[in-house]
Scaffold this motif. Structure first.
Motif, short mmCIF file in Angstrom:
data_model
loop_
_atom_site.label_atom_id
_atom_site.label_comp_id
_atom_site.label_asym_id
_atom_site.label_seq_id
_atom_site.Cartn_x
_atom_site.Cartn_y
_atom_site.Cartn_z
N LYS A 67 0.90 -1.17 -0.09
CA LYS A 67 0.01 0.01 0.13
C LYS A 67 1.08 1.36 0.19
N GLU A 71 -4.41 3.27 -4.91
CA GLU A 71 -3.71 4.58 -4.58
C GLU A 71 -4.94 5.55 -4.19
N PRO A 72 -4.69 6.12 -3.11
CA PRO A 72 -5.76 6.98 -2.87
C PRO A 72 -5.69 8.42 -3.70
N TYR A 131 -2.22 6.09 1.01
CA TYR A 131 -3.25 4.99 1.43
C TYR A 131 -3.35 4.69 2.98
#
Lengths: 161, 361
Positions: free
Chosen positions: A114, A151-152, A118
């Motif tokens: 991550k 991916e935020p 995130y």
């Protein structure tokens, strides 16, 4: 009746629920075991701080599965990150080796691959580096900040600079 | 009995001993680097990458895939170590074991069958039992770098052909298409001009980078990326050049490989004073091993074999066109003759399976 002569130990969770557990299960909790061993008189009831009844439910589930040789079937997938954290802290407090390993591995698995953005978002962590510190860290490892699987909002990282 | 106060601990405030148990379970270095960038408490609770893996961001040649928004790819270099494990002196009939492992992440190693290409899917082998290497006589033969595609871009056009590194100084040298690229620490990549290592080679020797082209012209690359000519061959020789380090010296293997004619190999030793490669007539007790992206040497004494002065091809890196047992062959330098490795069990048996005495130690 003194509880030390029976096979059940009484544990009282933070939310006031009393669980009567087998001595063998209590033995897996090193914190509890230490209390039992240190007590001069017989213990009537052992309070376990920071452990809630829903934690005890899961602990008992894990215990039953591991006694049946099925500890691999135990899963914390349904817990969200905060619930997992609280459970981890409870098990850490109780000092339960095997279950603790399972939970720390579960956390490591949730962190795997991550992006930094995130993790901060879904674990509720603030970036407390100074702008200079953070810039230095990013410069050193620039490529590691490109997320892989999830991916935020990418803008999030740009805003922090 | 009073209710205890629930401790509302955030993820960022977890006690250090608890965080230790988490980051130590992170399976790869990249995740650890990310872990250490989340917040200051997590950073101070963990130990940085000990460089068992070198992460390198490699620039793409500009004419490839111009439409895609990819500026660079990065490749994940794993250190691969090759060891010779020698039997205890009392066991005269026991054979040594040539073993190769790749460090896939901090503290974790993957055993590779040395006779297969490193990227073959069947190269993961599990030892039947635990082996205590502390009790064995272990000779380190070579550490080289292989590209791990786990973190690489999906398009393997981007992968450089070979990348080597001197980690202590954070130097990286890579070969891509027709260019040799150099990088120091976190600075930009620099193309070292006018030099092609196609059919040549690059290596680390005494913590310096060396590069040779197909004609045998050899350069050393200094940490400041300046380049110095160190040696040349008297005549151009064959069509493929490779470096091998042997007993503290740098050797050059010159191969004449043509489909229509017999394989010819000549070996040279570096003479830096005269800036020349001097031909070696005989390797005596030395045995050279060549494979995908790596080369190493050992003596007949250590290997427990009777005959030296040969070059062993351990995989299909070079001789696949000759279709000789997947390229695994022995080349005898005195006779100029190539044989399949299966004709020489004393060499073949060095690799697999691990000899019995290892488990009994």
């Amino acid at each position: 009746m003194a509880s030390s002569s029976s096979n059940l130990i009484s544990l009282k969770t933070s939310d006031g629920t009393v669980f009567k557990v087998e001595r063998a299960l209590a033995k897996t909790m090193k914190t509890v075991q230490a209390i039992i061993e240190e007590a001069d008189a017989n213990i009537y009831m052992i309070p376990i701080h920071n452990v809630f009844s829903h934690h005890m439910d899961m602990i008992i589930d894990y215990y039953k599965l591991s006694v049946a040789g099925k500890s691999k079937e135990f899963s914390v997938e349904k817990l969200d990150n905060d619930e997992l954290k609280d459970f981890l802290l409870a098990v850490h407090y109780l000092n339960m080796e095997d279950l603790f390993e399972v939970l720390t591995q579960a956390v490591a698995d949730r962190l795997e691959k991550k992006s930094v953005g995130y993790v901060r978002k879904y674990f509720g962590i603030e970036n407390d580096f100074t702008p200079e510190e953070y810039a230095a860290i990013r410069k050193k490892n620039d490529w590691a900040f490109k997320g892989d699987d999830i991916e935020p909002e990418e803008d999030e990282e740009k805003q922090e600079e | 009995m009073p209710l205890s106060m629930a401790v509302a601990t955030n993820w960022s405030e977890l006690p250090k001993d608890l965080l230790d148990q988490i980051w130590e379970r992170l399976d790869n270095e990249i995740d650890l680097i990310r872990f250490r960038s989340i917040c200051s408490h997590w950073r101070s609770s963990s130990i940085p990458n000990r460089h068992s893996i070198v992460i390198v961001k490699f620039p793409l040649p500009k004419n490839i895939l111009p439409d895609l928004n990819i500026k660079t790819s990065f490749c994940h270099l794993s250190k691969r170590k090759t060891f010779l494990i020698k039997p205890p002196p009392q066991q005269t009939l026991a054979r040594p074991w040539l073993m190769r492992i790749t460090q896939i992440s901090r503290g974790k190693n993957k055993l590779i069958h040395p006779l297969f290409s490193y990227d073959s899917p069947s190269t993961n082998f599990h030892l039947p039992q635990l082996i205590d290497f502390n009790k064995l006589s272990v000779l380190h033969l070579v550490t080289d770098f292989i590209l791990d595609d786990e973190f690489c871009s999906k398009f393997d056009l981007d992968l450089p052909k070979k990348v080597i590194s001197v980690e202590k100084q954070s130097l990286v040298l890579g070969v891509s298409q027709n260019s040799v690229l150099f990088r120091s620490r976190n600075q930009r990549w620099r193309k070292i001009l006018n030099f092609s290592t196609t059919d040549g080679d690059i290596c680390v020797f005494k913590e310096r980078f060396y590069a040779v082209d197909r004609f045998g012209t050899t350069f050393m690359v200094r940490p400041d990326s300046s380049v110095e000519l160190v040696a040349e061959l008297d005549d151009f020789g064959g069509n493929r050049k490779l470096f091998v380090e042997s007993e503290g010296e740098l050797l050059l293997v010159d191969m004449h490989m043509h489909e229509s004619s017999r394989l010819r190999i000549e070996v040279f030793e570096l003479c830096e004073k005269e800036k020349k490669w001097i031909k070696l007539k005989n390797l005596a007790r030395k045995v050279l091993f060549l494979g995908h992206g790596c080369s190493f040497s050992a003596s007949t004494l250590d290997l427990g074999v009777s005959k030296g002065n040969c070059v062993i091809f351990i995989d299909d890196a070079f001789l696949s066109f000759m279709d000789l047992h997947g390229g695994k062959c022995v080349f005898h330098l005195d006779q100029g003759r190539l044989s399949p490795m299966s004709h020489y069990p004393e060499y073949f048996d060095l690799f697999w399976p691990p000899p019995d005495w290892i488990f009994k130690s």
